[in-house]
Design an enzyme around this catalytic site. Sequence first.
Site, PDB file in Angstrom:
ATOM      1  N   CYS A   1       0.824  -1.219   0.000  1.00 41.92           N
ATOM      2  CA  CYS A   1       0.000   0.000   0.000  1.00 41.92           C
ATOM      3  C   CYS A   1       0.853   1.263   0.000  1.00 41.92           C
ATOM      4  CB  CYS A   1      -0.896   0.028   1.239  1.00 41.92           C
ATOM      5  SG  CYS A   1      -2.080  -1.301   1.347  1.00 41.92           S
TER       6      CYS A   1
ATOM      7  N   VAL B   1       0.521   4.206  -2.762  1.00 44.19           N
ATOM      8  CA  VAL B   1      -0.130   5.472  -2.426  1.00 44.19           C
ATOM      9  C   VAL B   1       0.744   6.656  -2.828  1.00 44.19           C
ATOM     10  CG1 VAL B   1      -0.843   6.936  -0.497  1.00 44.19           C
ATOM     11  CG2 VAL B   1      -1.610   4.562  -0.604  1.00 44.19           C
TER      12      VAL B   1
END
Length: 512
Positions: free
Chosen positions: A153, A157
Amino acid sequence: MPQSADKILDHLPLFREPEYQELFKNKKEKYECGHSDEKVAEVAEWTKSWEYREKNLAREALSVNPAKACQPLGSTFAAAGFDRTLAFVHGSQGCVAYFRSHLSRHFKEPSTMVSSSMTEDAAVFGGMANMVDGLANAYSLYKPEMIAVSTTCMAEVIGDDLHAFIEQGRQKGSIPEDYDVPFAHTPSFVGSHVTGYDNMMKGILEHFWEKQERTAGTALNVIPGFDGFAVANNREMKRMLELMGVEYTILSDVSEVYDTPSDGEFRMYAGGTTKDQTKAALNAAATLSMQEYCTPKTLEYIASKGQTVASLNYPLGVAGTDAFLMKVAELTGKAIPAELTKERGRLVDAMADSMSWLHGKTYAIYGDPDFCLAMTRFILETGGEPKHVLCTNGSKSWAKKVQAVFDSSPYGKGCQVWAGKDLWHLRSLLATEPADFIIGSSYAKYLERDLQIPLIRLTFPIFDRHHHHRFPTFGYQGGLRVLVTILDKIFDTMDLNTNVAGETDYSFDLTR
């Protein structure tokens, strides 16, 4: 205290001792809102009602115990199936610890992978330095022949560019210019572990095939998909293919990786598809995926290179194995040998022998899309009823395929499919419309305890039982193993319900 240096208690009896019970009581009163036992029981019972079920099924913004994992788990599993390949996850150490422990706890084997150890500063300024240093360390310390990079993640991101970072690593001397570093972007916040498997498989094949010309041959590529029983299932596939005389390559073969012997030698890398095999797989006549939902992007890419592609839905049971063998025969021109026909007959015979105990039993099935389809089909073959089939990472089109399987059998009438739902949804479904058994992973043991519905462990992950993955579920032989597992639970449950002498033992039978 209940234990001392001379009296060491296991954790099972230890926390039942009065001293610990007093600690738990005080903790509950001080930190757990102090509700009475009666109030807790009242609310717990309400959560099993139809009223609560409707509220629960209407839930959209929250997942409670989803029956899936995130993409990098699948990408690292796919990478592990290639010879002397080190999975490298661009993200934090904590993420990789989760992937490593998840696989190790299931397979009871070390799971080799590393991370770029991103922390707060990398989240702000980008993780290129972590990637450059990490590649250098991984290459020099663990000496892999290939490093397969995926993301978590954090890296996704902030938009880290894997291709650019890997090229920086080459320029700075972290890895040689001609060193193989395939990669895949695997954001954890979309898709699931089967998506990550697909992305990494495509990334590895693209790395070796993209600039190559294909010369069509006669061999068959087989992609197993994400499978907690891959150790035994891959071997069973190979056995069946060899009986048919098929020239084949298993793309991502973890059968040796997660089943190394204890003989005094540590194997950081064991078996797997070699780079030469992976390169040569471009020239195969066709590629067959054993799990459709694990490989859509991969098969699309392979088809773009001129190969014939086909996919199955986890070849378990009679119809599932029939479909596998007939598809192999179609793609290769090889005949199905008499030995496999006999194995089919033995499975049918075993099912017929036990039909009186299987017929009419109801099940809740959950897991990955392909597994759920296969298990639904198999339960219907036994005369059972797959009352609830739930798949957190299932789509609407997947649900239609499950419904078509229901519609193909009179035992599927009234059965329900639940796409995108989690295990807390399943609790509501089973509290209001119970089934006789649950088929899934270890996580359903809490449902088993809460709702008194026996659990049959037949899919990944299985943490609280050992060595299930060493026995196949694919093929007729695997179907026999699944059949016995289900029957054992049926008979064990009957024995538990009939074992009080003079009260319930009227059917505590020796012969069944």
